[in-house]
Each structure stands twice: as structure tokens, then as C-alpha cells.
Design a protein around this motif. Structure first.
Motif, short mmCIF file in Angstrom:
data_model
loop_
_atom_site.label_atom_id
_atom_site.label_comp_id
_atom_site.label_asym_id
_atom_site.label_seq_id
_atom_site.Cartn_x
_atom_site.Cartn_y
_atom_site.Cartn_z
N PHE A 346 0.45 -0.80 0.07
CA PHE A 346 -0.13 0.23 0.25
C PHE A 346 0.46 1.40 -0.21
CE2 PHE A 346 -3.43 -3.04 1.79
CZ PHE A 346 -4.60 -2.50 0.72
N ARG A 347 2.00 1.22 0.78
CA ARG A 347 2.70 2.47 0.56
C ARG A 347 2.98 2.60 -0.66
NH1 ARG A 347 4.82 3.37 5.24
NH2 ARG A 347 7.40 4.68 4.40
N ARG A 348 3.40 2.06 -1.84
CA ARG A 348 3.54 2.03 -3.58
C ARG A 348 2.32 1.98 -3.98
NH1 ARG A 348 6.26 5.05 -0.39
NH2 ARG A 348 9.03 4.96 -0.65
N ALA A 349 1.31 2.07 -3.88
CA ALA A 349 0.32 1.72 -4.74
C ALA A 349 -0.45 2.62 -5.53
CB ALA A 349 -0.85 0.63 -3.80
N ILE A 350 -0.84 2.93 -5.64
CA ILE A 350 -1.49 4.11 -6.81
C ILE A 350 -3.48 4.36 -6.12
CG2 ILE A 350 -2.62 5.63 -8.74
CD1 ILE A 350 0.24 4.85 -9.75
N VAL A 351 -3.40 3.19 -5.87
CA VAL A 351 -4.87 2.79 -5.39
C VAL A 351 -5.11 1.59 -5.15
CG1 VAL A 351 -6.13 4.44 -7.26
CG2 VAL A 351 -6.04 1.86 -7.46
N THR A 352 -6.22 1.83 -3.97
CA THR A 352 -6.86 0.47 -3.37
C THR A 352 -8.26 -0.35 -4.36
OG1 THR A 352 -6.54 1.27 -1.81
CG2 THR A 352 -7.49 -0.44 -1.53
N ALA A 353 -7.61 -2.00 -4.15
CA ALA A 353 -8.47 -2.80 -4.71
C ALA A 353 -9.16 -3.23 -3.80
CB ALA A 353 -8.12 -3.98 -5.78
N GLY A 354 -10.62 -3.02 -3.80
CA GLY A 354 -11.55 -3.01 -2.50
C GLY A 354 -12.16 -2.22 -2.13
N GLY A 355 -13.26 -2.07 -0.95
CA GLY A 355 -14.12 -1.43 -0.32
C GLY A 355 -14.64 -1.55 -0.23
N VAL A 356 -16.09 -0.28 0.53
CA VAL A 356 -17.21 -0.46 0.85
C VAL A 356 -17.98 -1.39 0.05
CG1 VAL A 356 -19.20 0.61 1.60
CG2 VAL A 356 -16.73 1.62 2.17
N PHE A 376 -21.31 7.05 0.05
CA PHE A 376 -19.70 7.31 0.35
C PHE A 376 -19.53 7.21 -1.43
CE2 PHE A 376 -21.86 3.31 2.80
CZ PHE A 376 -20.81 3.78 4.08
N ALA A 377 -17.89 7.21 -1.54
CA ALA A 377 -17.74 8.16 -3.76
C ALA A 377 -15.78 8.12 -2.75
CB ALA A 377 -17.86 10.00 -3.13
N GLY A 378 -15.55 8.38 -4.20
CA GLY A 378 -14.39 7.73 -3.89
C GLY A 378 -13.41 6.72 -3.63
N GLU A 379 -11.89 6.87 -3.91
CA GLU A 379 -11.74 5.66 -3.58
C GLU A 379 -11.72 4.39 -2.64
OE1 GLU A 379 -6.95 3.35 -3.14
OE2 GLU A 379 -7.53 6.81 -3.38
N LEU A 380 -12.64 5.14 -1.24
CA LEU A 380 -13.53 4.52 -0.42
C LEU A 380 -14.25 2.71 -0.29
CD1 LEU A 380 -13.36 3.45 2.84
CD2 LEU A 380 -14.83 5.55 2.82
N VAL A 381 -14.61 3.08 -1.67
CA VAL A 381 -15.83 2.52 -2.13
C VAL A 381 -15.30 1.36 -3.30
CG1 VAL A 381 -17.79 2.07 -3.78
CG2 VAL A 381 -17.95 4.38 -2.44
N ASP A 382 -15.94 -0.07 -3.42
CA ASP A 382 -15.13 -0.98 -4.43
C ASP A 382 -14.78 -0.94 -6.12
OD1 ASP A 382 -13.53 -3.28 -4.94
OD2 ASP A 382 -15.66 -4.46 -4.33
N VAL A 383 -14.55 0.15 -5.86
CA VAL A 383 -14.09 0.36 -7.30
C VAL A 383 -13.11 0.61 -8.09
CG1 VAL A 383 -16.65 1.05 -8.29
CG2 VAL A 383 -14.93 2.91 -6.58
N ASP A 384 -11.74 0.01 -8.79
CA ASP A 384 -10.73 0.89 -9.46
C ASP A 384 -10.72 0.66 -10.96
OD1 ASP A 384 -8.63 -1.64 -9.38
OD2 ASP A 384 -10.62 -2.77 -7.65
N ALA A 385 -9.31 1.38 -11.20
CA ALA A 385 -9.12 1.63 -12.50
C ALA A 385 -8.41 1.42 -12.99
CB ALA A 385 -9.85 2.65 -13.26
N TYR A 386 -7.95 0.92 -14.12
CA TYR A 386 -6.43 0.84 -14.56
C TYR A 386 -6.03 2.59 -14.85
CZ TYR A 386 -7.47 -3.66 -16.31
OH TYR A 386 -7.65 -5.26 -16.68
N THR A 387 -4.66 2.15 -14.97
CA THR A 387 -4.08 3.93 -15.11
C THR A 387 -4.69 4.88 -16.36
OG1 THR A 387 -1.89 2.90 -16.66
CG2 THR A 387 -1.19 3.51 -13.78
#
Length: 407
Positions: A346-356, A376-387
Motif C-alpha cells: 500500500f505504501r507504493r500503490a496508487i489505488v486500493t482494490a476492494g472497499g465498501v 460514499f465516494a472515491g477510493e473508499l468504495v469498491d471500484v478501481d481502474a487502470y492507469t
């Protein structure tokens, strides 16, 4: 008594706070850091890749994690509307390779300053160095929030405190704890868009070498699962760069299995075409030693590594190389294999996979299905994308929806 309390002063939080206040709502923004937009300042290596100029359907395809959940948000506030928004607040944008959109100034600070101006001009009350410690919920309804310093009342609250990536920016997983307190399920989190560590010791000799137009294929337990074409970078610990970051989501979820990375250094050529190319080079340098024959084909820094891995003596004359040795060399050039041992975390990850869990959130309003007035909004929610600007676009769009939703 506030109409909206926003926990988190990042992309989603500032957008929600500003649009709600613009509608005349009394808004309080609580940020645990000493400044707003701390993570935004380092995105895109300080340049802030704030969106992508492709069609919305294409944006959704770039979300391996629950992209369809974002349909309503993205159509409510599209990438085109986002660029118009920033233009209105003094930030012009430009499009680069892969549709990536950056501020013309190449400054993430300009993006943050525009958002700060947006929320301040609309009268948002801002409290820095105040992290939400507890949500106040009564009979299934949000009634406010508590920090170490104060208790605040409000009938609507947005949790937009980020995920667990880059904890130094304040994203330390606080939001998951708060969401669990209200009965929400958290889908297992893991680092995504993260550099990879490999076992091979020779990797350190390639530190800083960038390869363009190569393919990287990830195999899990011997089965090829995904292939990416583009640019990668060798580091002192392993590999990074755009195609590696894209592959990394699959890695983080399968660290208990055998993970291999196969690099094709010449994907534009078939094996037969590459063999012909190699034979032409060998004919050209037939009276030279093997170590002096690959300069037309490979970057200088990579040549000693390939020679060593090929088991062909470096001082062997090219006209003495056998057909079998050439075939082994071809395999090395098209399947340079690396053993993945882990991610940089996580220290070097751009985003988090998983979440609410998105099943517990109304996709059209982003309101909790369990607690009235909780959003809920943003990275906290279980949505994540590529770069490519997709994650930030999602955060901005989700923030817009909440800001225009609260009554």
C-alpha cells in the motif's frame, strides 16, 4: 446543524462540498491533514492526470473493479464536463498519449488550488487537522460525526476519506473502520497499480532502464491470465511502469500462487521474423564476438544480461553460434522470464482494490442502503481502474453526484 458533513478533503470530498454549497447548503468539510488535496498533489508524478478523453463506455471498461456501478455518476458528470469545470476555475487542460488529460501547466498544485477556490468561494466551512473518529447514527439515520476536538450535527454525511494506498497522505484505512461501524461490508482490500518485486538478482543491474513497445504476460500457476503492451521500467527491486501497474491488480489477489512475468522484447515481430532479423544481424557481425553483435537489436544495458542468460559464451564468434543456440536466444528475447515475489504494498500503490461493498450503495445517489443520509465516494468504495486518469474521474463524478443529491 449542517446540511452536509464531508469527511475527507480529496477529489471526491472537495467536489461534493463545493457543489452542495453552490446549491445553498450549509457544508462542513473535515480533513485530517494540515492541507487539502494532499494525495492529489502527488498524482501523475505531480502533474495530476485528472481524467481521460475517451468515451464514457471506454472509461467504464477500464475499471476491472465494478465499473458498471459508475454508469450513473459518469453520465451525471462526464470527463468533458470535468474539463469544462476546471477551465471555468482557471485550469486549462491538454490531452497526451493514451488519452490522458493533464493541466496545461503540468502542475497538480493548480488543480488543488482551483478546487480550494471553488469550495471557499461557495462558503464551505473547512476544518483541517480534524479526522472523523465516529459517526453518529440514530435509528438507522445519520445525525452527525465526532472528531477528537468536536461533535458536529448533520442529516447528511459523505465518507470520502480514501482507501489504504499511500498512507502518508492520510489514506490509512480509517473509512473502512467507520463503514463497518454502520454495518457495511468491506470487500477485501489490496494494493492496485503497484510496482512488483521479483526474485532474479540480475534485475538490480538494469535499474532505471525503460523499455518501450514490449509486452508483459502474467502467468498464475502456469496459466496465462493477462497480457499488456506498452512501456515498463526496471527498478532496484523489480519492475514498474504503466503495463506493470495494470497487471499488478491480478498479482495482489494471487500472491499465494506461482507468479511469473514473461517479457517479449520484440512483440511487433513474429518468431520467424525475429529469427530472420537475428540472422541478418549475425551475418552483418559474423566476424565479431557475440557480445558485440546485439547492439542493433537491444538497449545497451540489457545486452550483458541477455548474453549471460543465453549461456552462449560472450567471446564466441558469431559465425560459430549454432542453430540451437540461436533458437534459445530467440526464446529469451520473446519470453524473458521473471519470478514475482510480491508487490511494493500500500505504501507504493496508487489505488486500493476492494472497499465498501457496492451492493450496499445506491448507484444513482451513492447513498447507503443501510443508513439514511450516509454517502460514499472515491477510493473508499469498491471500484478501481487502470492507469490513465480513470480513478480520478470516478472520484470527481461521485463527488458531484453527492453534492447535487443532498437535500
Amino acid at each position: 446543524m449542517y446540511d452536509l458533513i464531508v469527511a475527507g478533503g480529496g477529489a471526491a470530498g472537495m467536489m461534493a462540498a463545493g457543489f452542495a454549497a453552490q446549491r445553498g447548503k450549509k457544508v462542513l468539510l473535515l480533513e485530517k491533514n494540515e492541507q487539502l488535496g494532499k494525495k492529489l498533489l502527488i498524482t501523475g508524478k505531480g502533474r495530476c492526470n485528472l481524467t481521460n478523453d475517451c468515451e464514457i463506455e471506454e472509461i467504464i471498461k477500464n475499471f476491472p473493479g465494478n465499473g458498471k456501478f459508475l454508469y450513473s455518476s459518469l453520465y451525471s458528470f462526464s470527463n468533458w464536463q470535468l474539463r469544462e469545470f476546471f477551465s471555468e476555475w482557471g485550469v486549462e487542460t491538454k490531452v497526451e498519449r493514451g488519452g490522458r488529460v493533464f493541466p496545461t501547466s503540468d502542475s497538480a498544485r493548480d488543480v488543488v488550488e482551483a478546487l480550494k477556490k471553488f469550495i471557499k468561494n461557495n462558503g464551505v466551512e473547512i476544518r483541517l487537522k480534524e479526522a472523523v473518529e465516529q459517526l453518529i447514527v440514530t435509528e438507522g439515520e445519520i445525525k452527525g460525526a465526532k472528531t477528537k476536538k468536536n461533535s458536529y450535527s448533520g442529516n447528511n454525511l459523505l465518507l470520502a476519506v480514501g482507501g489504504a494506498a499511500y498512507p502518508t497522505t492520510g489514506s490509512a484505512g480509517d473509512g473502512y473502520r467507520l463503514a463497518r461501524q454502520t454495518g457495511h461490508n468491506i470487500i477485501k482490500t489490496g494494493p492496485s497499480l503497484v510496482p512488483l518485486e521479483v526474485a532474479e538478482g540480475w534485475i538490480t543491474k538494469l535499474q532505471g532502464l525503460k523499455l518501450k513497445n514490449v509486452t508483459a504476460t502474467l502467468t498464475i500457476a502456469g496459466e496465462e491470465v493477462v497480457e499488456e503492451f506498452g512501456e515498463m521500467l526496471f527498478t532496484h527491486f523489480g519492475v514498474s511502469g504503466p503495463i506493470i501497474l495494470t497487471l499488478s491488480r491480478q498479482v495482489a489477489n494471487n500472491l499465494n500462487q506461482e507468479l511469473k512475468l514473461k517479457i517479449n522484447l520484440k512483440p511487433a515481430l513474429s518468431i520467424e521474423q525475429l529469427d530472420e532479423r537475428l540472422q541478418r544481424d549475425f551475418s552483418k557481425y559474423s566476424r565479431k564476438q557475440f557480445k558485440n553483435s546485439l547492439g542493433d537489436l537491444l538497449p545497451k544495458g540489457l545486452i550483458p544480461i541477455i548474453i549471460n542468460l543465453s549461456s552462449i559464451p560472450e567471446d564466441k564468434f558469431v559465425n560459430q553460434i549454432t542453430r540451437e543456440e540461436r533458437r534459445e536466444l530467440l526464446k529469451l528475447l520473446t519470453e524473458l522470464e521473471l519470478t514475482i515475489t510480491g508487490t511494493r504494498g500500500f505504501r507504493r500503490a496508487i489505488v486500493t482494490a476492494g472497499g465498501v461493498d457496492t451492493e450496499e450503495i445506491d448507484p444513482s445517489t451513492l447513498e447507503s442502503k443501510l443508513v439514511e443520509g450516509l454517502y460514499f465516494a472515491g477510493e473508499l468504495v469498491d471500484v478501481d481502474a487502470y492507469t490513465g486518469g480513470f480513478n480520478l474521474q470516478a472520484a470527481f463524478s461521485m463527488g458531484y453526484v453527492v453534492g447535487n443529491q443532498v437535500t
